[in-house]
Design a protein around this motif. Structure first.
Motif, mmCIF file in Angstrom:
data_model
loop_
_atom_site.group_PDB
_atom_site.id
_atom_site.type_symbol
_atom_site.label_atom_id
_atom_site.label_comp_id
_atom_site.label_asym_id
_atom_site.label_seq_id
_atom_site.Cartn_x
_atom_site.Cartn_y
_atom_site.Cartn_z
ATOM 1 N N ARG A 3 9.490 -4.014 -1.514
ATOM 2 C CA ARG A 3 8.235 -3.673 -2.184
ATOM 3 C C ARG A 3 7.347 -4.915 -2.317
ATOM 4 N N GLN A 4 7.955 -6.047 -2.670
ATOM 5 C CA GLN A 4 7.195 -7.290 -2.797
ATOM 6 C C GLN A 4 6.587 -7.712 -1.465
ATOM 7 N N ARG A 5 7.352 -7.523 -0.370
ATOM 8 C CA ARG A 5 6.813 -7.844 0.957
ATOM 9 C C ARG A 5 5.636 -6.942 1.286
ATOM 10 N N GLY A 6 5.759 -5.648 0.924
ATOM 11 C CA GLY A 6 4.655 -4.710 1.165
ATOM 12 C C GLY A 6 3.408 -5.081 0.387
ATOM 13 N N VAL A 7 3.584 -5.477 -0.872
ATOM 14 C CA VAL A 7 2.453 -5.897 -1.700
ATOM 15 C C VAL A 7 1.815 -7.148 -1.112
ATOM 16 N N ALA A 8 2.641 -8.112 -0.704
ATOM 17 C CA ALA A 8 2.125 -9.356 -0.123
ATOM 18 C C ALA A 8 1.374 -9.082 1.174
ATOM 19 N N LEU A 9 1.903 -8.166 1.994
ATOM 20 C CA LEU A 9 1.240 -7.827 3.260
ATOM 21 C C LEU A 9 -0.103 -7.149 2.998
ATOM 22 N N ALA A 10 -0.161 -6.226 2.027
ATOM 23 C CA ALA A 10 -1.423 -5.552 1.688
ATOM 24 C C ALA A 10 -2.449 -6.578 1.206
ATOM 25 N N GLU A 11 -2.025 -7.522 0.374
ATOM 26 C CA GLU A 11 -2.939 -8.551 -0.119
ATOM 27 C C GLU A 11 -3.415 -9.443 1.024
ATOM 28 N N GLU A 12 -2.523 -9.770 1.938
ATOM 29 C CA GLU A 12 -2.895 -10.595 3.094
ATOM 30 C C GLU A 12 -3.957 -9.898 3.944
ATOM 31 N N ARG A 13 -3.774 -8.591 4.173
ATOM 32 C CA ARG A 13 -4.754 -7.843 4.978
ATOM 33 C C ARG A 13 -6.111 -7.779 4.279
ATOM 34 N N LEU A 14 -6.090 -7.596 2.951
ATOM 35 C CA LEU A 14 -7.352 -7.571 2.212
ATOM 36 C C LEU A 14 -8.071 -8.916 2.309
#
Length: 193
Positions: A3-14
Motif C-alpha cells: 500500500r505504501q508503494r502504491g501511495v508513493a507511486l501515485a504521488e510520484e505520478r502527480l
C-alpha cells in the motif's frame, strides 16, 4: 508495504504531472452563487475528482482557481474531505485567466463546436466548478461566445467517444449507472454537476 508503494507511486505520478503537465483547473469563479446543498455537492465532486485523478496512471496536475480561504466552498472542502489541506494540487484565489496565457487555455464545455481529440501537456484544461440544480443561474461556460474572437480562450466539447478512445485519463466523473461505450456519440457536460 504494498500500500505504501502504491501511495508513493501515485504521488510520484502527480508530481511528474506538476512538472510536465497536463494541467486541469477547476474554475470556482461562480461558486458563491450556489446554495449550501450545491456547495456540498461540489466539495464531494472535488474529492471524487482528486481521488480518481490520483489513481490514474497518467494524472493531470489539478488546480482550484478562485478558491478563496474562508469561502463557503473552502469551508465545505475542509469539512467534507479528510486531509484536504494535504492534497497534492494547487489552490489559488486568482482566476485561471490571470494565471495562464490565453493561448494555453482550453475551456471544456458542451457548448463548444470543437471536439477534444487528445490531451496536449502544454495546455491547461479548465472545468467549470459549478453545481447548479436550477440550470438557469449561469449559462454553460459562462458566455463562452464572448470569447469567440481570435486570440481568445479555446474551447472543446468532450463526447464520450473522444474521452474513451483518446484521453485515457480517468479524472472525469461519470454519473452513477451511466453506460459509456466506445464509439458512443453521447455528449458529457464537463461541468462538475
Amino acid at each position: 508495504a504494498a500500500r505504501q508503494r502504491g501511495v508513493a507511486l501515485a504521488e510520484e505520478r502527480l508530481l511528474e504531472a506538476r512538472a510536465a503537465g497536463p494541467r486541469l483547473c477547476v474554475d470556482l469563479g461562480v461558486a458563491d452563487r450556489m446554495t449550501p446543498k450545491e456547495t456540498s455537492r461540489l466539495a464531494a465532486q472535488i474529492r471524487r475528482l482528486y481521488g480518481a485523478n490520483r489513481q490514474s496512471e497518467r494524472p493531470f496536475w489539478l488546480c482550484l482557481t478562485e478558491f478563496v480561504a474562508g469561502s463557503p466552498i473552502h469551508r465545505e472542502c475542509i469539512r467534507m474531505n479528510d486531509g484536504f489541506s494535504g492534497y497534492l494540487m494547487d489552490t489559488t484565489q486568482e482566476s485561471y485567466l490571470d494565471l495562464f496565457p490565453l493561448d494555453a487555455i482550453v475551456y471544456l464545455t458542451p457548448d463548444s463546436e470543437n471536439v477534444l481529440e487528445d490531451i496536449d501537456p502544454k495546455k491547461v484544461y479548465v472545468l467549470g466548478g459549478l453545481v447548479d440544480e436550477s440550470i438557469h443561474k449561469v449559462g454553460s461556460c459562462w458566455n463562452l461566445k464572448v470569447w469567440s474572437a481570435p486570440g481568445s480562450v479555446e474551447s472543446r466539447d468532450i463526447p464520450v467517444a473522444a474521452l474513451t478512445a483518446a484521453l485515457k485519463h480517468c479524472c472525469f466523473i461519470f454519473p452513477p449507472n451511466s453506460k459509456v461505450l466506445p464509439g458512443s456519440s453521447t455528449r458529457l457536460t464537463p461541468q462538475m454537476v
